[in-house]
Write an enzyme that holds these catalytic residues in place. Structure first.
Site, PDB file in Angstrom:
ATOM      1  N   LYS A 112       0.829  -1.207   0.000  1.00  0.00           N
ATOM      2  CA  LYS A 112       0.000   0.000   0.000  1.00  0.00           C
ATOM      3  C   LYS A 112       0.869   1.265   0.000  1.00  0.00           C
ATOM      4  O   LYS A 112       0.530   2.252  -0.637  1.00  0.00           O
ATOM      5  CB  LYS A 112      -0.961  -0.009   1.191  1.00  0.00           C
ATOM      6  N   LYS A 195      -4.480 -10.707  -7.004  1.00  0.00           N
ATOM      7  CA  LYS A 195      -5.784 -10.775  -6.347  1.00  0.00           C
ATOM      8  C   LYS A 195      -6.690  -9.665  -6.858  1.00  0.00           C
ATOM      9  O   LYS A 195      -6.208  -8.589  -7.241  1.00  0.00           O
ATOM     10  CB  LYS A 195      -5.635 -10.686  -4.821  1.00  0.00           C
ATOM     11  N   LYS A 198      -9.430  -3.410  -5.148  1.00  0.00           N
ATOM     12  CA  LYS A 198      -9.956  -2.129  -5.622  1.00  0.00           C
ATOM     13  C   LYS A 198      -8.858  -1.238  -6.176  1.00  0.00           C
ATOM     14  O   LYS A 198      -9.087  -0.470  -7.084  1.00  0.00           O
ATOM     15  CB  LYS A 198     -10.714  -1.406  -4.508  1.00  0.00           C
TER      16      LYS A 198
HETATM   17  N1  AQP Z   1      -9.301 -10.769  -3.850  1.00  0.00           N
HETATM   18  C1  AQP Z   1      -9.703 -11.143  -2.632  1.00  0.00           C
HETATM   19  N2  AQP Z   1      -9.952 -12.442  -2.368  1.00  0.00           N
HETATM   20  C2  AQP Z   1     -10.357 -12.838  -1.140  1.00  0.00           C
HETATM   21  N3  AQP Z   1     -10.568 -11.972  -0.118  1.00  0.00           N
HETATM   22  C3  AQP Z   1     -10.324 -10.670  -0.333  1.00  0.00           C
HETATM   23  N4  AQP Z   1     -10.431  -9.574   0.468  1.00  0.00           N
HETATM   24  C4  AQP Z   1     -10.068  -8.480  -0.255  1.00  0.00           C
HETATM   25  N5  AQP Z   1      -9.726  -8.831  -1.509  1.00  0.00           N
HETATM   26  C5  AQP Z   1      -9.886 -10.189  -1.589  1.00  0.00           C
HETATM   27  C6  AQP Z   1     -10.884  -9.597   1.861  1.00  0.00           C
HETATM   28  O1  AQP Z   1     -11.906  -8.662   2.025  1.00  0.00           O
HETATM   29  C7  AQP Z   1     -11.931  -8.234   3.395  1.00  0.00           C
HETATM   30  C8  AQP Z   1     -12.103  -6.742   3.465  1.00  0.00           C
HETATM   31  O2  AQP Z   1     -10.908  -6.158   3.036  1.00  0.00           O
HETATM   32  P1  AQP Z   1     -10.560  -4.657   3.154  1.00  0.00           P
HETATM   33  O3  AQP Z   1     -11.627  -3.861   3.744  1.00  0.00           O
HETATM   34  O4  AQP Z   1      -9.203  -4.558   3.731  1.00  0.00           O
HETATM   35  O5  AQP Z   1     -10.537  -4.374   1.680  1.00  0.00           O
HETATM   36  P2  AQP Z   1      -9.311  -3.919   0.949  1.00  0.00           P
HETATM   37  O6  AQP Z   1      -8.011  -4.426   1.473  1.00  0.00           O
HETATM   38  O7  AQP Z   1      -9.514  -2.483   0.915  1.00  0.00           O
HETATM   39  O8  AQP Z   1      -9.609  -4.639  -0.365  1.00  0.00           O
HETATM   40  P3  AQP Z   1      -8.627  -4.553  -1.514  1.00  0.00           P
HETATM   41  O9  AQP Z   1      -9.430  -4.449  -2.725  1.00  0.00           O
HETATM   42  O10 AQP Z   1      -7.684  -5.700  -1.358  1.00  0.00           O
HETATM   43  O11 AQP Z   1      -7.920  -3.159  -1.237  1.00  0.00           O
HETATM   44  P4  AQP Z   1      -6.484  -2.715  -1.593  1.00  0.00           P
HETATM   45  O12 AQP Z   1      -6.471  -2.608  -3.068  1.00  0.00           O
HETATM   46  O13 AQP Z   1      -6.379  -1.395  -0.894  1.00  0.00           O
HETATM   47  O14 AQP Z   1      -5.553  -3.777  -1.060  1.00  0.00           O
HETATM   48  C9  AQP Z   1     -10.628  -8.731   4.015  1.00  0.00           C
HETATM   49  O15 AQP Z   1     -10.914  -9.824   4.864  1.00  0.00           O
HETATM   50  C10 AQP Z   1      -9.815  -9.171   2.835  1.00  0.00           C
HETATM   51  O16 AQP Z   1      -8.965 -10.253   3.155  1.00  0.00           O
END
Ligand code: AQP
Length: 332
Positions: A112, A195, A198
């Protein structure tokens, strides 16, 4: 009943399919068997810049989506993290127990921070995994239902809980990750080596649950597969097709073997067309239910207020014990 705790960020507006299949779907199931605490983690959201108006709207939107996904305030405690000040308070104690090098090894932070640009990343982003430790320990959670990307943070939680207990005397329950193998990591539809996320995915690779269902169907139909034609679950050689099979299987309850048989000799086109329909049938009512909750913000806020009250009762108790053990003078 064993206790579970988990959270989701209100940052992107719509939840994506990875959030749902990797985490939220398990939250819904676990409210039947566990004493479940789920929260919208707005403190975590501000580790990267947020527009205040959008943050507020997205916090309600996240809560509405959790309810639309099937969380029932009668069966679980649903709240907003900033409504329970004990998170930040225990977070500070945990910061003071964490080594600088230890925090520097968190891969989610590194990823990040790289996206922000090294000089722009905040100290809050650096310590967000430690705040997550406090989130979990405050509720004495036994299990934490999350996607694979969060495993290292649960390890950190276990380490810090043991460190605290060892130094100050037993207080914290040592939690375990609850990660379902099949849906631990949902992959980007355009690049099945990363993965679904977002921030990292391209628009075509990312399924946002609140998007127009037709747009979602289109993304499924244009998902990247491979040059072979056989529908077979084989993560190593056929990551794209395997990802589609995982999604299909989880949304319908059909097992992967059945799906392989169903599409034997039919090729990827048929699989994608059917999955596009499955997806449409899933997202259409999800969007409608989310909108219904948003249309009644007073009821939504009242659900969150009740949830915060229940959460605070538990969190305040744990924090008081932590303050005492650390040696803070009680305020008379
Ligand atoms: N691709 C994924 N597969 C399985 N689980 C996932 N999670 C996120 N992406 C996947 C799970 O969703 C939950 C909420 O996560 P969060 O609020 O931390 O969401 P995030 O990290 O903002 O989601 P992103 O899209 O992964 O964000 P960035 O791009 O910022 O890293 C968690 O339990 C997570 O494991």
């Amino acid at each position: 009943r064993p206790r579970v705790l988990s959270g989701i960020q209100p940052t992107a507006g719509s939840f994506h399919l990875g959030n749902y299949l990797g985490a939220v779907r398990q939250w819904v199931a676990l409210q039947e068997t566990h004493d479940a605490f789920y929260m919208v983690v707005d403190l975590h959201a501000i580790t990267v810049p947020q527009d205040p108006k959008e943050l507020r709207a997205n916090t309600r939107l996240a809560a509405a989506q959790l309810l639309a996904a099937g969380l029932d305030p009668e069966r679980c405690t649903l709240f907003v993290q900033s409504h329970v000040p004990e998170h930040a308070q225990l977070g500070w104690i945990m910061n003071c127990l964490t080594g600088f090098g230890e925090a520097s090894r968190m891969t989610q932070f590194k990823d990040k921070a790289a996206k922000q640009g090294a000089d722009r990343a905040s100290v809050g982003l650096f310590t967000y995994p430690v705040l997550q430790v406090a989130d979990i320990l405050l509720y004495q959670a036994n299990e934490v239902p999350v996607g694979e990307d969060q495993r290292q943070h649960i390890e950190l939680t276990r380490d810090l809980a043991e460190r605290f207990n060892g130094r100050f005397g037993d207080l914290f329950t040592i939690p375990k990750p609850y990660i379902l193998k099949e849906t631990a990591k949902i992959y980007d539809l355009q690049d099945p080596s990363i993965k679904m996320s977002k921030s990292a995915s391209t628009p075509k690779g990312l399924i946002n649950l609140l998007d127009e269902p037709r747009a979602t169907a289109k993304k499924v139909k244009s998902a990247v597969t491979d040059t072979d034609t056989v529908v077979r679950y084989d993560v190593e050689n056929k990551p794209g097709v395997s990802n589609l099979l995982t999604i299909y299987s989880t949304l319908t309850g059909a097992n992967i073997g059945e799906l392989e048989e169903k599409y034997a000799g039919k090729g990827y086109g048929a699989l994608k067309t059917d999955l596009a329909e499955v997806m449409t049938e899933f997202v259409t009512p999800f969007r409608e239910r989310t909108q219904q909750y948003l249309d009644d913000p007073e009821s939504l806020d009242s659900i969150l207020a009740k949830g915060a009250e229940k959460a605070r009762a538990v969190a305040a108790e744990t924090l008081a014990q932590a303050y005492d053990k650390v040696g803070f003078l009680p305020a008379k």
